[in-house]
Design an enzyme around this catalytic site. Structure first.
Site, PDB file in Angstrom:
ATOM      1  N   ASP A  47       0.814  -1.209   0.000  1.00  0.00           N
ATOM      2  CA  ASP A  47       0.000   0.000   0.000  1.00  0.00           C
ATOM      3  C   ASP A  47       0.851   1.265   0.000  1.00  0.00           C
ATOM      4  OD1 ASP A  47      -2.414  -1.372  -0.010  1.00  0.00           O
ATOM      5  OD2 ASP A  47      -2.529  -1.454   2.174  1.00  0.00           O
ATOM      6  N   TYR A  48       0.300   2.315  -0.560  1.00  0.00           N
ATOM      7  CA  TYR A  48       0.935   3.628  -0.649  1.00  0.00           C
ATOM      8  C   TYR A  48       1.426   4.115   0.708  1.00  0.00           C
ATOM      9  CZ  TYR A  48       1.098   8.700  -1.779  1.00  0.00           C
ATOM     10  OH  TYR A  48       1.464  10.007  -1.962  1.00  0.00           O
TER      11      TYR A  48
END
Length: 200
Positions: A47-48
């Site tokens: 995830d970012y």
């Protein structure tokens, strides 16, 4: 013989080389500024707003073996959570919890001392009246934001999430943004396992 690249993905970096969906036209950091080896692509994603180990390769068979659910590659995370988890919370994680997309498989979960890692930039939100603790959590699934949802389910929201291992590959020795290449001297598609008794 295949090559694989181990990258320490920094916080707020996409696990892809382009950002086609930048909100409001604001560019986001991508892998393109970190590694410029031609022809490679991520085997899986991170995830970012998560940090840590991302694997990249130009070997499609190897990438498929790493990411396909049937191989159940264990993924280990260091997770800084809000509050102090009770033994019952850890036991719930070990047995599996019920999320909105179904029950999770049993996980390995334990409390650990704060790891020796660089401070995050920007740092996590800090509230003096609420302590935090670090967990080591190992899962064999890859659902969307699964670790964050699991810790929230047992009452301890995740503040910082770092993936430190995928199968036998470990983040050891890589600072955020750094990478290293490893050569696999095994049949294409084989994934290394940690030797019995090996400890960090």
């Amino acid at each position: 013989m295949s090559s694989i690249y181990l990258l320490h993905k920094p916080y707020l970096t996409l696990s892809q080389f382009t950002d086609a969906a930048a909100p409001d036209g604001a560019p986001r950091a991508t892998l393109a500024k970190l590694i410029t080896i031609p022809g490679i692509y991520p085997a899986g994603r991170l995830d970012y707003d998560s940090e840590g180990l991302l694997l990249l390769t130009d070997d499609g068979a190897l990438a498929a073996r790493i990411t396909h659910p049937k191989h159940k590659q264990p993924k280990t995370y260091w997770v800084q959570v809000e509050g102090i988890p009770a033994a019952s919370a850890l036991e719930s994680l070990r047995k599996g919890v019920m999320l909105n997309d179904g029950p999770t498989l049993p996980a390995k979960a334990r409390m650990i001392a704060p790891p020796s890692i660089p401070e995050r930039v920007p740092p996590i939100r800090s509230r003096t009246e609420i302590p935090t603790r670090w967990l080591e959590l190992t899962i064999v699934e890859g659902r969307n934001r699964q670790v964050r949802r699991m810790t929230a389910h047992v009452g301890h929201p995740t503040l910082r999430l770092i993936r430190v291992a995928i199968g036998g590959w470990r983040l050891d020795g890589l600072a955020p943004g750094q990478w290293r290449r490893e050569t696999l001297h095994a049949p294409v598609g084989a994934v290394p396992r940690r030797p019995p008794g090996r400890r960090r």
